[in-house]
Design a protein around this motif. Sequence first.
Motif, short mmCIF file in Angstrom:
data_model
loop_
_atom_site.label_atom_id
_atom_site.label_comp_id
_atom_site.label_asym_id
_atom_site.label_seq_id
_atom_site.Cartn_x
_atom_site.Cartn_y
_atom_site.Cartn_z
N VAL A 157 24.36 29.44 27.22
CA VAL A 157 24.11 29.33 28.81
C VAL A 157 25.40 28.89 29.58
CG1 VAL A 157 21.64 29.24 28.56
CG2 VAL A 157 22.90 27.08 28.65
N LYS A 158 26.17 28.02 29.15
CA LYS A 158 27.11 27.48 29.76
C LYS A 158 28.44 28.59 29.85
CE LYS A 158 26.66 22.62 28.80
NZ LYS A 158 27.05 21.22 28.21
N THR A 159 28.57 29.18 28.96
CA THR A 159 29.55 30.26 28.94
C THR A 159 28.89 31.37 29.95
OG1 THR A 159 30.10 29.95 26.56
CG2 THR A 159 30.64 32.12 27.59
N ILE A 160 27.82 31.72 29.87
CA ILE A 160 27.47 32.94 30.75
C ILE A 160 27.12 32.52 32.20
CG2 ILE A 160 25.37 34.42 31.01
CD1 ILE A 160 26.85 35.18 28.54
N ALA A 161 26.65 31.15 32.39
CA ALA A 161 26.76 30.68 33.79
C ALA A 161 28.08 30.62 34.34
CB ALA A 161 25.94 29.35 33.82
N VAL A 219 20.31 30.94 34.66
CA VAL A 219 20.74 30.73 33.25
C VAL A 219 21.02 29.52 32.77
CG1 VAL A 219 22.77 31.35 31.82
CG2 VAL A 219 21.67 33.17 33.09
N LEU A 220 21.60 28.70 33.63
CA LEU A 220 21.41 27.18 33.30
C LEU A 220 20.14 26.60 33.14
CD1 LEU A 220 24.52 25.92 35.49
CD2 LEU A 220 24.44 26.06 32.96
N LEU A 229 18.72 39.15 34.85
CA LEU A 229 19.75 39.44 36.07
C LEU A 229 21.22 39.08 35.71
CD1 LEU A 229 19.91 40.14 39.11
CD2 LEU A 229 19.55 37.76 39.47
N GLY A 230 21.46 38.06 34.96
CA GLY A 230 22.93 37.87 34.29
C GLY A 230 23.45 38.89 33.73
N THR A 231 22.59 39.42 32.85
CA THR A 231 22.97 40.67 32.00
C THR A 231 23.41 41.95 32.75
OG1 THR A 231 21.65 39.63 30.12
CG2 THR A 231 22.50 41.81 29.74
N ILE A 232 22.48 42.10 33.86
CA ILE A 232 22.86 43.31 34.50
C ILE A 232 23.98 43.07 35.30
CG2 ILE A 232 21.84 44.46 36.72
CD1 ILE A 232 18.86 44.03 35.46
#
Length: 307
Positions: A157-161, A219-220, A229-232
């Motif tokens: 989550v930290k990488t993606i966020a 995400v966090l 939503l993050g993946t989109i």
Amino acid sequence: MKFKREITLLVYLTGIVSLFVAFVGVSSSRNSSFTSFQSIQGENIRLYGKGLYQLDSVSAAAQVIAQDWVTLLFGLPLLWFSLHWARRGSMKGRILLAGTIGYFLYTYASYALLLMYNDFFLLYVLLLSASFFAFTLTMMSFDYEKLHQSFDAHIPVKTIAGFLFFLAVLLLALWLGRILPGIIQDTPPVGLEHYTTLVIQVLDLGFIVPAAILSGVLVLRRKAFGYLLGTILIVKGLTMLTAITAMMVNMMRSGETVSIIELSLFPLLNIFVVYCFILMLKHVSEHKSVTGGPSHENPNRLWHQTR
């Protein structure tokens, strides 16, 4: 999945029309013949002078032609692939499809609202409408009560966020850096040229930046909707950063100035967003039952059962 037939028809419409529009865009715009005039803001503007984008500036035409190439070589294959994957009942395919349709929605919203009027105006409006409703129905097709079952517990989550927050800050810095000096000095913002307003900045500051911040927060908090939503947004970033990289290359070929920072930053971001895309899809689980265990249903059968 709900709305399969409607989504398929809208995606086919978007794909066929955008194939025609992008092909004509690149094939009619070879061997430009630049002309110049002074805009109402007092800027000396070079017009492209050839083909579909003859009334657009050299900078804008170079970017749009590059976008057309990306649509032909990358966007459309990704659209057909993700539709086929989604039709087989794949959650990864459905998420990829939503992100890819988002690329077409953003692209043809900018074409319809930004470009100088040309013979394809109604086709731009058609593509804007078809991609908007395809995206809306695709987002409505997810079962949000069970969405958490499609993502495992090991998502970084930290990488993606961090990437989503960085994307939001980057866009804010880039666009406010262009807009605020013009407001303070009472001069036209960089990039306005002979257009009436900054459409790309409207779309980015009004939609992409808030969506990136919201999805980063979710995400966090390990919320399933934030993962979706993050993946989109990551898929959208993948397609748009590829387009931006191509735009900068084509702008330099046309004699336009490109910032060294932008020239180095966007390709690096392009590589990193590919990493985030692979990382996120790696943690999407396919076909889980209500209790969270793996489903042994045939994905094709699952698709047809809900038709």
